[in-house]
Structures are given as C-alpha cells and as structure tokens.
Design an enzyme around this catalytic site. Structure first.
Site, PDB file in Angstrom:
ATOM      1  N   HIS A 150      -7.741 -45.032 -15.782  1.00  0.00           N
ATOM      2  CA  HIS A 150      -8.060 -43.600 -15.679  1.00  0.00           C
ATOM      3  C   HIS A 150      -8.143 -43.077 -14.252  1.00  0.00           C
ATOM      4  O   HIS A 150      -8.390 -41.899 -14.046  1.00  0.00           O
ATOM      5  CB  HIS A 150      -9.386 -43.312 -16.386  1.00  0.00           C
ATOM      6  CG  HIS A 150     -10.576 -43.792 -15.606  1.00  0.00           C
ATOM      7  ND1 HIS A 150     -10.943 -45.108 -15.544  1.00  0.00           N
ATOM      8  CD2 HIS A 150     -11.462 -43.125 -14.827  1.00  0.00           C
ATOM      9  CE1 HIS A 150     -12.016 -45.238 -14.787  1.00  0.00           C
ATOM     10  NE2 HIS A 150     -12.349 -44.051 -14.334  1.00  0.00           N
TER      11      HIS A 150
HETATM   12  C1  UD1 Z   1     -15.331 -39.659 -13.659  1.00  0.00           C
HETATM   13  C2  UD1 Z   1     -15.767 -40.247 -12.311  1.00  0.00           C
HETATM   14  C3  UD1 Z   1     -15.209 -41.667 -12.165  1.00  0.00           C
HETATM   15  C4  UD1 Z   1     -15.562 -42.536 -13.362  1.00  0.00           C
HETATM   16  C5  UD1 Z   1     -15.098 -41.826 -14.635  1.00  0.00           C
HETATM   17  C6  UD1 Z   1     -15.435 -42.632 -15.867  1.00  0.00           C
HETATM   18  C7  UD1 Z   1     -16.020 -38.655 -10.447  1.00  0.00           C
HETATM   19  C8  UD1 Z   1     -15.428 -38.171  -9.201  1.00  0.00           C
HETATM   20  N1  UD1 Z   1     -15.266 -39.461 -11.203  1.00  0.00           N
HETATM   21  O1  UD1 Z   1     -13.922 -39.534 -13.631  1.00  0.00           O
HETATM   22  O2  UD1 Z   1     -15.757 -42.249 -11.009  1.00  0.00           O
HETATM   23  O3  UD1 Z   1     -14.941 -43.778 -13.224  1.00  0.00           O
HETATM   24  O4  UD1 Z   1     -15.729 -40.542 -14.705  1.00  0.00           O
HETATM   25  O5  UD1 Z   1     -14.972 -42.026 -17.017  1.00  0.00           O
HETATM   26  O6  UD1 Z   1     -17.138 -38.339 -10.737  1.00  0.00           O
HETATM   27  N2  UD1 Z   1     -12.814 -34.863 -20.012  1.00  0.00           N
HETATM   28  C9  UD1 Z   1     -12.902 -34.661 -21.366  1.00  0.00           C
HETATM   29  N3  UD1 Z   1     -14.120 -34.946 -21.963  1.00  0.00           N
HETATM   30  C10 UD1 Z   1     -15.184 -35.405 -21.282  1.00  0.00           C
HETATM   31  C11 UD1 Z   1     -15.085 -35.594 -19.901  1.00  0.00           C
HETATM   32  C12 UD1 Z   1     -13.880 -35.318 -19.278  1.00  0.00           C
HETATM   33  O7  UD1 Z   1     -11.967 -34.263 -22.022  1.00  0.00           O
HETATM   34  O8  UD1 Z   1     -16.234 -35.631 -21.905  1.00  0.00           O
HETATM   35  C13 UD1 Z   1     -11.515 -34.619 -19.363  1.00  0.00           C
HETATM   36  C14 UD1 Z   1     -11.466 -33.251 -18.729  1.00  0.00           C
HETATM   37  O9  UD1 Z   1     -10.195 -32.741 -18.970  1.00  0.00           O
HETATM   38  C15 UD1 Z   1     -11.609 -33.535 -17.255  1.00  0.00           C
HETATM   39  C16 UD1 Z   1     -11.030 -34.953 -17.113  1.00  0.00           C
HETATM   40  O10 UD1 Z   1     -11.285 -35.597 -18.365  1.00  0.00           O
HETATM   41  O11 UD1 Z   1     -10.956 -32.597 -16.487  1.00  0.00           O
HETATM   42  C17 UD1 Z   1     -11.643 -35.748 -16.005  1.00  0.00           C
HETATM   43  O12 UD1 Z   1     -13.063 -35.801 -16.096  1.00  0.00           O
HETATM   44  P1  UD1 Z   1     -13.970 -35.910 -14.764  1.00  0.00           P
HETATM   45  O13 UD1 Z   1     -15.403 -36.087 -15.113  1.00  0.00           O
HETATM   46  O14 UD1 Z   1     -13.636 -34.787 -13.840  1.00  0.00           O
HETATM   47  O15 UD1 Z   1     -13.421 -37.204 -14.081  1.00  0.00           O
HETATM   48  P2  UD1 Z   1     -13.145 -38.641 -14.672  1.00  0.00           P
HETATM   49  O16 UD1 Z   1     -11.715 -38.914 -14.503  1.00  0.00           O
HETATM   50  O17 UD1 Z   1     -13.724 -38.790 -16.038  1.00  0.00           O
END
Ligand code: UD1
Length: 362
Positions: free
Chosen positions: A209
C-alpha cells in the site's frame, strides 16, 4: 494523571491496545482513547477495535481522508478543541502516521507533554511521508519509547537527552503475542478465508500500500510483474488496502488468477493467514516486525527500512522494488526457509508495562 492516547490509522490500533490495557492497572491513571478518524471504514477501523478488545474510543475526531495538508489540518483543529476542553497532563502518540504528527504539534503548543512510542526509527528517506512524521514528532517529544537499538542511536545523534530515552521493547509485539495466544483457542473455521487456507498450502501472504509502490503506474506494474511470476509457482493471498484498490482500478492493473484478492482483513484473520505462510511479502512497517517475532520468512518491497533489527536479527530481507530484485529476494528467501533468527532484545510482550513504569516511576 490524565492521559490522552491517540490512534488514527490501522497500524495504530495494534499499538494502543496493550498500552490501554496496561493503563487500567493504575488507579491514578485516567487514560482515554482519541480516534482521529484518519481511517474510518469498518474493516480499516472498527473491526480492529473489536478484534483487539479495545473499548469504543472516548473521543472521535472524524477527520477522514484528504491530502496530507488537509488531513493533518483537520485533525489539528479538532484535537486542539478537545485538548482545551480536556486539559490532559500527557499525550501518548504511537508510530508515524499523520495523526501522530498532528496531535503532537497541537499538544506541544498547548504545553502538554508528549510521549512518543516507537520513537527514533529512521529510514533516512525523506520521500516517505512517515519519515517526516517521525522526525517532526521526535523533535518535540518529551519522552521517547524505543523498540530497537538503532532508534536509541538515532535519537542520541540528534542530541536528545539520554534520560528521556527508554528502550522498552515493542508494543506491536506485546499485542501480537497476546492475540496469537488467543487465536490458539479460537475456532478458526469461523474465518471466511478458512477454506482458502485449507485448499492452498505453501502460499505467500502479501500486503502492498505504500504510495511509492502503488501511486505510479510504472512502479505498480513493475511489482505486479514480479508477483505474477511468483504466482505461477505458488498462490498469493492478497488483502487489498483501499488506496491500492483505487490505484489498481485507475491503472488497470491485472493480476494472475493465482493471486487471491481479498478485502482488508481484521487483525486476527490476517494473523491466521500470515503466521503459516511460506513467505510474507510486504511494504508495511509492522509486518516486518511481527514476522520477525514469529519467525516467518519476510521480504520487504522497499529500498530501505527504518526497522533494521528485523534484517540484522530477524527473518526480514530487503527485496527492493524492481522486478529482478524482488524475484531474486523471493528465490533466496524460499530456499533459505528456516534460517536462524533471534528475537530482538525486550520483544517479550512487556513493552507497555515498561512504558507505564517509566511514565509513573520515572
Ligand atoms: C496510512 C499511513 C501509513 C500506514 C497506513 C496503513 C500516513 C501518512 N500514512 O496510509 O503510514 O502504513 O495508513 O493503512 O499517515 N481510505 C479508505 N478507507 C479508510 C481509510 C482510507 O477508503 O478507512 C482510502 C482513501 O481513499 C484515502 C486512501 O485510502 O485517500 C489513503 O488513506 P490515508 O489514511 O491517507 O493513507 P494510507 O495509505 O492508508
């Protein structure tokens, strides 16, 4: 002592569970969980609270997704309001996600002490958002709870006072040992992936991811090429993170039929699968540590790691992100199955106890 314990994204939940559980042993500690809402889907958040026996968060900030600036800012605004109402004596943050950074800055500016759990880890790669979060959080923290020797060294080199740095072990491993024991007693046939595991022996368990791996078509395709080759030899179980799912669709990535695309898994079901895998392939931080603790071979789909102890003592190997390097690491790791490994110092399931002892007794 009034303490706020922050969790926002999936890997945080595993880290706060033992810290919260341990806090209940101290009458004069009132520890409340703040969920920032960085992760919000049922299977990215609530499922973990259930699996890890965490209570409902005491406060929910509902920050949601967004660019780094938007997400960080939303958390900061909501958390500032909460801190002004609650006036905690101490903030405890874990790991390196945006919630960790946002809440630390808010607390420090309100003159609230900050304790950082998993302090001092460095990948020395400033293209990684988590590296910026780690450096900034450590630059304003008052207490540093460290998982491995490299973290001690990094903090000392950055001039942090020695008596504020504590090598306590790893709360992620506290949680792992606790849950692995419980899993032994669980009825595993309840897991939706039970049949899949029964029918496929000698499988690879994959997580992927990192933005650097999945956010550009070129890098995602490069890794997919290697995965499809490996899938010709053995099945791959792949719980797909929402970010990865989105990018897969955007770039029209196609996987071999022998790669089983699963929904994100709760903690226990993921453990049920990866603990018996022939190999784990991952770009996550926590899984590098957890595989080391259970002696499961792991190759990390990154060019660097902030957790070098997992390579020095554990079962982890850096595979890089190019197809040739991934395939080379895969072959080496599969051949070397059963290689010697040791548990890093203090990864004994008692890190949370050491943290509270340091905070209470000093
Ligand atoms: C975040 C952390 C990363 C961790 C990861 C674990 C930061 C900078 N990154 O990355 O260190 O390894 O979490 O999962 O804090 N989304 C959903 N549902 C959710 C959450 C997210 O659909 O419940 C989607 C959204 O489209 C979002 C994307 O996933 O834009 C990324 O989520 P985000 O929390 O921004 O970063 P992660 O890649 O999850």
């Amino acid at each position: 002592m009034k303490v706020l314990l922050i969790a926002g994204a999936r890997p945080n939940f595993m880290k706060i569970a033992p810290i919260y559980r341990e806090s209940l042993k101290y009458d004069h500690v009132e520890c409340k969980i703040v969920h920032t809402g960085q992760h919000y889907d049922y299977d990215m958040s609530e499922a973990f609270f259930e699996d890890l026996e965490l209570p409902e968060p005491h406060f929910f900030l509902n920050a949601g997704s967004g660019t780094h600036a938007v997400q960080t800012a939303k958390i900061m605004v909501a958390f500032e309001e909460l801190c002004q109402k609650e006036r905690p004596d101490l903030l405890v943050v874990v790991g390196d996600v945006n919630s960790t950074l946002a809440c630390s800055i808010v607390a420090k500016k309100l003159l609230i002490d900050v304790a950082h759990v998993e302090a001092g880890l460095r990948s020395f790669d400033l293209t990684m958002p988590e590296e910026i979060n780690r450096i900034v959080t450590d630059s304003i923290s008052d207490f540093f709870f460290v998982t491995e020797e490299s973290g001690m060294k990094n903090l000392m080199q950055e001039g942090k006072p020695k008596d504020c740095i504590h090598l306590v072990g790893n709360v992620m491993i506290d949680n792992l040992f606790y849950q692995a024991k419980k899993l032994e007693k669980d009825n595993e046939s309840c897991f939706p992936t039970f049949e899949l595991k029964q029918q496929n022996k000698d499988y690879v368990f994959l997580t992927l991811h990192r933005p650097s791996n999945v956010d550009t078509k070129e890098s995602f395709e490069e890794i997919t090429f290697a995965l499809n080759q490996i899938a010709a030899e053995r099945p791959i179980f792949f719980p797909v993170h929402p970010r990865t799912r989105k990018m897969m669709e955007q770039f029209d990535i196609s996987f071999s039929e022998n790669i089983y695309l699963l929904s994100p898994l709760g903690f226990k079901e993921a453990l049920f699968l990866w603990k018996d895998a022939a190999l784990v392939m991952t770009d996550s931080g926590g899984l590098q540590e957890e595989t080391t603790a259970l002696g499961v071979p792991c190759i990390t789909l990154r060019e660097n790691t902030e957790r070098p102890i997992t390579i020095k003592m554990g079962t982890n190997m850096l595979a890089g992100t190019k197809k040739e390097s991934i395939l080379k690491a895969y072959r080496k790791s599969i051949k070397g199955k059963g290689k010697e490994y040791k548990l890093p110092p203090k990864w004994d399931g008692r890190a949370a106890m050491r943290i509270w002892m340091a905070l209470i007794v000093g």
